[in-house]
Scaffold this motif. Structure first.
Motif, PDB file in Angstrom:
ATOM      1  N   VAL A  69       0.858  -1.183   0.000  1.00 50.91           N
ATOM      2  CA  VAL A  69       0.000   0.000   0.000  1.00 50.91           C
ATOM      3  C   VAL A  69       0.893   1.232   0.000  1.00 50.91           C
ATOM      4  CG1 VAL A  69      -1.846   1.263   1.170  1.00 50.91           C
ATOM      5  CG2 VAL A  69      -1.762  -1.238   1.309  1.00 50.91           C
ATOM      6  N   ASP A  70       0.881   1.968  -1.108  1.00 55.95           N
ATOM      7  CA  ASP A  70       1.706   3.178  -1.242  1.00 55.95           C
ATOM      8  C   ASP A  70       3.168   2.892  -0.926  1.00 55.95           C
ATOM      9  OD1 ASP A  70      -0.560   4.641  -1.899  1.00 55.95           O
ATOM     10  OD2 ASP A  70      -0.968   5.183   0.184  1.00 55.95           O
ATOM     11  N   GLY A  71       3.677   1.763  -1.429  1.00 61.09           N
ATOM     12  CA  GLY A  71       5.075   1.427  -1.236  1.00 61.09           C
ATOM     13  C   GLY A  71       5.414   0.803   0.100  1.00 61.09           C
ATOM     14  N   VAL A  72       4.407   0.590   0.930  1.00 59.08           N
ATOM     15  CA  VAL A  72       4.618  -0.006   2.252  1.00 59.08           C
ATOM     16  C   VAL A  72       3.965  -1.384   2.277  1.00 59.08           C
ATOM     17  CG1 VAL A  72       4.195   0.223   4.728  1.00 59.08           C
ATOM     18  CG2 VAL A  72       4.669   2.260   3.346  1.00 59.08           C
ATOM     19  N   THR A  73       4.677  -2.385   2.780  1.00 59.44           N
ATOM     20  CA  THR A  73       4.122  -3.720   2.902  1.00 59.44           C
ATOM     21  C   THR A  73       3.293  -3.807   4.180  1.00 59.44           C
ATOM     22  OG1 THR A  73       5.981  -4.708   1.714  1.00 59.44           O
ATOM     23  CG2 THR A  73       4.642  -6.176   3.074  1.00 59.44           C
ATOM     24  N   TRP A  96      -0.815  -2.229  10.026  1.00 54.43           N
ATOM     25  CA  TRP A  96       0.187  -1.295   9.523  1.00 54.43           C
ATOM     26  C   TRP A  96       1.477  -1.369  10.336  1.00 54.43           C
ATOM     27  CZ3 TRP A  96      -0.931   1.595   5.173  1.00 54.43           C
ATOM     28  CH2 TRP A  96      -2.281   1.600   4.768  1.00 54.43           C
ATOM     29  N   PRO A  97       2.641  -1.197   9.690  1.00 58.05           N
ATOM     30  CA  PRO A  97       3.902  -1.180  10.436  1.00 58.05           C
ATOM     31  C   PRO A  97       3.939  -0.021  11.420  1.00 58.05           C
ATOM     32  CG  PRO A  97       4.282  -1.141   8.044  1.00 58.05           C
ATOM     33  CD  PRO A  97       2.815  -1.034   8.256  1.00 58.05           C
ATOM     34  N   ALA A  98       4.721  -0.182  12.470  1.00 61.55           N
ATOM     35  CA  ALA A  98       4.758   0.827  13.534  1.00 61.55           C
ATOM     36  C   ALA A  98       5.189   2.194  13.022  1.00 61.55           C
ATOM     37  CB  ALA A  98       5.698   0.351  14.646  1.00 61.55           C
ATOM     38  N   GLU A  99       6.081   2.190  12.009  1.00 62.12           N
ATOM     39  CA  GLU A  99       6.596   3.472  11.527  1.00 62.12           C
ATOM     40  C   GLU A  99       5.675   4.150  10.522  1.00 62.12           C
ATOM     41  OE1 GLU A  99       8.195   0.188   8.892  1.00 62.12           O
ATOM     42  OE2 GLU A  99       7.867   0.542  11.044  1.00 62.12           O
ATOM     43  N   LYS A 100       4.568   3.484  10.155  1.00 57.85           N
ATOM     44  CA  LYS A 100       3.656   4.016   9.150  1.00 57.85           C
ATOM     45  C   LYS A 100       2.290   4.297   9.772  1.00 57.85           C
ATOM     46  CE  LYS A 100       1.837   4.833   5.021  1.00 57.85           C
ATOM     47  NZ  LYS A 100       2.169   6.021   4.203  1.00 57.85           N
ATOM     48  N   ALA A 101       1.848   5.532   9.678  1.00 53.84           N
ATOM     49  CA  ALA A 101       0.520   5.877  10.195  1.00 53.84           C
ATOM     50  C   ALA A 101      -0.543   5.222   9.326  1.00 53.84           C
ATOM     51  CB  ALA A 101       0.340   7.390  10.204  1.00 53.84           C
ATOM     52  N   PRO A 102      -1.575   4.620   9.928  1.00 57.07           N
ATOM     53  CA  PRO A 102      -2.635   3.978   9.141  1.00 57.07           C
ATOM     54  C   PRO A 102      -3.305   4.960   8.187  1.00 57.07           C
ATOM     55  CG  PRO A 102      -2.793   3.366  11.461  1.00 57.07           C
ATOM     56  CD  PRO A 102      -1.775   4.467  11.370  1.00 57.07           C
ATOM     57  N   VAL A 103      -3.567   4.504   6.994  1.00 59.04           N
ATOM     58  CA  VAL A 103      -4.227   5.319   5.983  1.00 59.04           C
ATOM     59  C   VAL A 103      -5.717   4.981   5.985  1.00 59.04           C
ATOM     60  CG1 VAL A 103      -4.387   5.841   3.515  1.00 59.04           C
ATOM     61  CG2 VAL A 103      -2.147   5.384   4.558  1.00 59.04           C
ATOM     62  N   LYS A 104      -6.550   6.016   6.117  1.00 60.73           N
ATOM     63  CA  LYS A 104      -7.990   5.787   6.094  1.00 60.73           C
ATOM     64  C   LYS A 104      -8.425   5.514   4.659  1.00 60.73           C
ATOM     65  CE  LYS A 104     -12.461   7.752   7.428  1.00 60.73           C
ATOM     66  NZ  LYS A 104     -12.883   6.483   8.035  1.00 60.73           N
ATOM     67  N   GLN A 105      -9.082   4.375   4.459  1.00 60.89           N
ATOM     68  CA  GLN A 105      -9.516   3.974   3.126  1.00 60.89           C
ATOM     69  C   GLN A 105     -11.014   3.718   3.123  1.00 60.89           C
ATOM     70  OE1 GLN A 105      -6.768   0.574   2.778  1.00 60.89           O
ATOM     71  NE2 GLN A 105      -5.695   1.677   1.156  1.00 60.89           N
ATOM     72  N   ASP A 134     -10.705  -0.672   2.286  1.00 54.45           N
ATOM     73  CA  ASP A 134     -10.856  -1.522   3.464  1.00 54.45           C
ATOM     74  C   ASP A 134     -11.887  -2.582   3.077  1.00 54.45           C
ATOM     75  OD1 ASP A 134     -10.804  -2.530   6.027  1.00 54.45           O
ATOM     76  OD2 ASP A 134     -12.152  -1.007   6.848  1.00 54.45           O
ATOM     77  N   VAL A 135     -11.421  -3.785   2.767  1.00 51.87           N
ATOM     78  CA  VAL A 135     -12.230  -4.768   2.044  1.00 51.87           C
ATOM     79  C   VAL A 135     -12.903  -5.774   2.985  1.00 51.87           C
ATOM     80  CG1 VAL A 135     -12.202  -6.586   0.301  1.00 51.87           C
ATOM     81  CG2 VAL A 135     -10.771  -4.547   0.003  1.00 51.87           C
ATOM     82  N   TYR A 136     -14.184  -6.027   2.686  1.00 49.34           N
ATOM     83  CA  TYR A 136     -14.982  -7.059   3.345  1.00 49.34           C
ATOM     84  C   TYR A 136     -15.560  -7.945   2.243  1.00 49.34           C
ATOM     85  CZ  TYR A 136     -14.924  -3.707   7.242  1.00 49.34           C
ATOM     86  OH  TYR A 136     -14.537  -2.840   8.222  1.00 49.34           O
ATOM     87  N   ILE A 137     -15.826  -9.211   2.560  1.00 49.72           N
ATOM     88  CA  ILE A 137     -16.399 -10.102   1.555  1.00 49.72           C
ATOM     89  C   ILE A 137     -17.369 -11.082   2.197  1.00 49.72           C
ATOM     90  CG2 ILE A 137     -14.611 -11.903   1.684  1.00 49.72           C
ATOM     91  CD1 ILE A 137     -14.810 -12.087  -1.419  1.00 49.72           C
ATOM     92  N   THR A 138     -18.402 -11.445   1.445  1.00 47.95           N
ATOM     93  CA  THR A 138     -19.363 -12.453   1.907  1.00 47.95           C
ATOM     94  C   THR A 138     -18.788 -13.842   1.632  1.00 47.95           C
ATOM     95  OG1 THR A 138     -20.463 -12.400  -0.245  1.00 47.95           O
ATOM     96  CG2 THR A 138     -21.354 -10.973   1.484  1.00 47.95           C
ATOM     97  N   ASP A 139     -18.631 -14.635   2.658  1.00 46.26           N
ATOM     98  CA  ASP A 139     -18.106 -15.999   2.528  1.00 46.26           C
ATOM     99  C   ASP A 139     -19.277 -16.961   2.733  1.00 46.26           C
ATOM    100  OD1 ASP A 139     -16.474 -18.155   2.303  1.00 46.26           O
ATOM    101  OD2 ASP A 139     -15.469 -17.912   4.230  1.00 46.26           O
ATOM    102  N   TRP A 140     -19.897 -17.386   1.628  1.00 44.70           N
ATOM    103  CA  TRP A 140     -21.094 -18.215   1.697  1.00 44.70           C
ATOM    104  C   TRP A 140     -20.766 -19.629   2.163  1.00 44.70           C
ATOM    105  CZ3 TRP A 140     -25.160 -15.280   1.526  1.00 44.70           C
ATOM    106  CH2 TRP A 140     -25.124 -14.098   0.788  1.00 44.70           C
TER     107      TRP A 140
END
Length: 410
Positions: A69-73, A96-105, A134-140
């Motif tokens: 995500v934006d160059g960050v794993t 998110w890694p400690a050094e990267k602030a979470p990105v609101k999606q 920020d992905v959600y999915i229906t798992d039937w």
């Protein structure tokens, strides 16, 4: 009786599978001087193919552990946030890694098709959207795993599930329907709009779905009309056999659906397995792995409840109730023209042999209450049904447009 014959065939072939596995140990053993010969590799490849075509494929896993995500794993953890009898809502939570602030999606609910395959068929769709949402999915849930005492599951229940999930995630949620759920998702959003629910989704993306199968009908559509729902009730519905948890439940079995899919393009599947054989003989591991990964997913199927399957055939493919203004949800008329807040995007494949060109785009005519700036259509050139939601063209062409559409209507 059909399901029992299917189970008996698996049981009868089990000794042959065991013999093939034992023989493979000999033909692949590195200390066997014949193993690296042309004959040895040919025999081993034959045994591998026999094992694959006779295997009972279980439910695959999504297997998505990290994503850039934006160059960050960013690490991914699957969280099951809503448990229903016939479905689980899965959240692909980002760590998110400690050094990267979470990105609101933006939140994105992907409604997977309940048409014989597991939700993991959309693994590529999920992976493509994770960097942007920020992905959600229906798992039937496989119907043969649900005991009869838990009751039925029909098209009305499906729509109720979608509404419940949208209200759980809303109001800042976008919803994506892949293939079959295009109709129930459109119905769910229509019901929410008519009831003036406060948590209506921001946008709705319908992909390769049978909204109006009268347009450019495919072989699947013509078969449904020609046969009629009574034919499917008599010939496609069976009881789950013992000892599955869903013993005696009426279902449309996944192996029948898979047979239909395979026979539609039988030559292509035979060629693919022929190529797989030669890849194994030649030791081309990368090409063989790519094909086996696809078929591991494609051959994994689940059963559908009979009531859901038959209602879908009747309402969507035979009677065309939604485009004719006859579709009802629990005796309440479904009116897509009531949608005024949820933006609509439709995506189709030029070579789609399941949902013909124009069938999904028909949703724009039904959603007459939407302003033109809230509508968008994409026709993917040279793309078949599977390519509508997966593959390089989906990632390169469709995903950027979907992301822009979601941002525009966030």
């Amino acid at each position: 009786m059909l399901y029992y014959l299917y189970e008996m065939n698996h049981a009868a072939i089990a000794p042959w599978r065991a013999a093939a596995d034992a023989a493979n140990l000999f033909w692949k053993n590195p200390v066997n001087p014949i193993a690296q010969t042309y004959m040895g590799r040919s025999v081993a490849a034959s045994l591998d193919l026999f094992e694959r075509v006779t295997r009972r494929y279980g439910k695959p896993s999504f297997g998505i552990t990290e994503i850039p995500v934006d160059g960050v794993t960013v690490s991914i953890a699957e969280e099951r946030i809503l448990h229903k009898t016939f479905c689980t809502l899965v959240h692909f939570s980002k760590r998110w890694p400690a050094e990267k602030a979470p990105v609101k999606q933006p939140k994105l609910l992907i409604v997977a098709p309940m048409s014989g395959h597991y939700a993991t068929l959309l693994r590529g769709t999920v992976a493509a959207m994770l960097p942007h949402a920020d992905v959600y999915i229906t798992d039937w849930v496989d119907a043969r795993q649900v005991p009869l005492r838990y009751g039925s599951f029909d098209l009305d229940d499906y729509i109720d599930y979608v509404i419940e999930m949208l209200e759980l995630l809303g109001p800042d949620v976008h919803v994506m329907a892949v293939c079959q759920p295009s109709v129930p998702v459109l119905a769910a959003v229509s019901v929410m709009a008519k009831r003036q629910k406060p948590k209506q989704p921001r946008s709705m993306i319908l992909m390769g779905g049978p909204v109006d199968t009268r347009r450019n009908p495919t072989v699947v559509n013509r078969l449904a009309v020609a046969r009629g729902v009574d034919w499917f009730r008599k010939n496609a519905i069976v009881n789950v056999p013992f000892p599955h948890p869903g013993y005696m439940r009426d279902v449309y079995p996944g192996f029948l659906q898979l047979t239909g899919f395979m026979t539609m393009n039988l030559d292509r599947h035979m060629d693919a397995h022929r190529e797989l054989f030669w890849h194994l003989v030649e030791g081309d591991g990368d090409a063989a792995e790519k094909q086996t990964e696809f078929y591991d997913e494609y051959l994994s199927v689940m059963d559908l409840t009979a009531e859901f399957y038959l209602q879908t055939v009747e309402k969507v493919f035979v009677n065309h109730e939604l485009p004719r203004g006859l579709f009802r949800h629990r005796d309440e008329k479904v009116d897509p023209s009531a949608i005024t807040k949820t933006a609509l995007m439709t995506i189709e494949g030029e070579r789609d042999d399941i949902s013909g060109v124009g069938q999904t785009e028909a949703a724009h005519d039904l959603c007459s209450g939407l302003q033109p700036d809230k509508k968008q259509h994409l026709l993917q050139k040279g793309v078949g049904h599977y390519g509508v939601f997966n593959g390089s063209r989906f990632r390169g062409d469709a995903v950027p447009r979907i992301v822009d559409f979601m941002r525009k209507h966030a």
